[in-house]
Design an enzyme around this catalytic site. Structure first.
Site, short mmCIF file in Angstrom:
data_model
loop_
_atom_site.label_atom_id
_atom_site.label_comp_id
_atom_site.label_asym_id
_atom_site.label_seq_id
_atom_site.Cartn_x
_atom_site.Cartn_y
_atom_site.Cartn_z
N HIS A 212 0.85 -1.20 0.00
CA HIS A 212 0.00 0.00 0.00
C HIS A 212 0.89 1.25 0.00
CE1 HIS A 212 -2.62 3.10 1.70
NE2 HIS A 212 -3.63 2.39 1.22
N ASP A 334 -11.20 1.82 -1.09
CA ASP A 334 -10.31 2.67 -0.29
C ASP A 334 -11.10 3.46 0.75
OD1 ASP A 334 -7.86 3.50 0.63
OD2 ASP A 334 -7.31 4.66 -1.14
MN MN Z 1 -5.67 2.98 0.73
#
Ligand code: MN
Length: 375
Positions: A212, A334
């Site tokens: 990430h 997200d």
């Molecule tokens: Mn993220």
């Protein structure tokens, strides 16, 4: 002429042809009668935190320094009273608003991971113990909502030996679905030999490692200090794409050929770079006296899967489907940084075959993260 008149005017042959083509359309597009709400959806890059990590990040912010993650962290974890954005309370909530948001938009499962930069800005001891705290808490969350959440484990790269212990515990004991790491740790990257035990463990445990983003590491930080370039607009992708290219060009994937890596944000632009990486990488490696077994695009195809987090562009998705195949793409929101509604509308309406939509919306995630329907 009304519809009945029109139908009556059709010969049985033409009706048969019309029905036949309708059948062909069904075969080509899966269940043509699907309503959007019925598409199963597993969201694969969904952020949460626990109070202990939030408090430790607040201390990091207050200690100050030049690290490029600090500006964003300050707005989330140390905002002046009355100006706090919504993210912190949404990151901490897993039982109420988050599940209501999933229900409202037809999101079946969120794959949860400790939000960036995870434990990677703490000293090794603090990071190691907070990773254990976060993983224990995440295991409780999944036990409370087994049908709604899956889990990626945190670990502290600062101490690779203890990281490996926690990686093993999180898969074999906590039954997690993979790992999360937020790109560099103290400006170092996972291709560097001291981190190889982490790659070896991920491969041996056969669990994917989601790399990430976080802000660019110290050595490349300077040009990103202006215009808020360090964050999601540009810096995150440059940092994380660079990390992935290092893994491909370093030859470390020859050492760990079954390592599975996941990249968000439509592969951090790497699918678009494959031709040029292939063309340029071999001369570069020869000049450095190194031979890799595969081309970058071959490592990418073999070792990487991408998600759609934060890139709701049908043309970018179309390109990625054509370039790397729908089996290598997973949907993500997200949450809570991106709103759920447009992410859902994107996966439900972007032009693709219904078979590909099923793969990207949930089937690939079920396979890659081993998400089984838990009652
Ligand atoms: Mn993220």
């Amino acid at each position: 002429m009304d519809r009945r008149t029109a139908l009556a005017g059709l010969s049985s042959l033409s009706i048969g042809a019309a029905l036949g083509s309708l059948g062909d359309a069904r075969a080509a597009h899966g269940s043509a009668d699907r309503t959007p709400g019925k598409l199963r959806k597993l969201a694969t890059e969904e952020a949460f935190t626990v109070p202990e990590v939030a408090e430790a990040l607040r201390r990091v912010v207050r200690a100050g320094g030049s690290n490029l993650d600090l500006p964003v962290l300050a707005t989330i974890y140390d905002a002046p009273a009355g100006t706090q954005p919504r993210f912190l309370s949404e990151l901490l909530d897993v039982d109420e608003r988050r599940i209501a948001d999933m229900d409202r938009h037809g999101v079946d499962v969120q794959v949860l991971s400790l939000t960036a930069p995870g434990v990677q800005m703490f000293d090794a001891d603090t990071a190691t113990s907070l990773a254990i705290v976060a993983n224990d808490r995440l295991a409780e969350i999944v036990r409370r909502h087994p049908a709604r959440y899956a889990a990626l484990a945190s670990f502290a790269p600062q101490d690779p030996a203890r990281a490996v212990k926690e990686m093993e515990r999180s898969i074999t004991h906590l039954k997690f679905n993979g790992f999360i790491v937020n790109s560099h740790t103290n400006s170092e990257y996972l291709d560097q030999p001291r981190y190889w035990p982490i790659l070896e463990a991920a491969e041996a445990l056969d669990a994917p490692l989601y790399i990430h983003p976080r802000a660019p590491s110290d050595g490349m930080a300077a040009p990103f200090r202006d215009y808020r370039l360090e964050g999601a607009a540009w810096g995150y992708g440059v940092e994380t794409g660079t990390h992935a290219v290092r893994l491909m060009l370093s030859g470390v994937l020859d050492r760990f050929p079954r390592l599975k890596i996941v990249l968000g944000h439509m592969g951090e632009a790497l699918p678009f770079w494959m031709w040029r990486l292939d063309f340029m990488a071999a001369p570069g490696a020869r000049a450095a006296g190194r031979t890799n077994q595969l081309k970058p695009s071959e490592y990418f195809q073999r070792n990487f899967t991408i998600t759609t987090s934060g890139v709701e562009d049908p043309l970018a998705l179309r390109y990625c489907i054509d370039k790397i195949g729908a089996d290598s793409i997973m949907w993500a929101i997200d949450y809570p940084y991106q709103p759920t509604a447009p992410a859902v509308s994107f996966i439900e309406s972007a032009p693709m075959s219904e078979a590909d939509r099923d793969r990207i919306a949930y089937k690939n995630a079920e396979r890659i993260f081993r998400v089984t329907a838990r009652a």
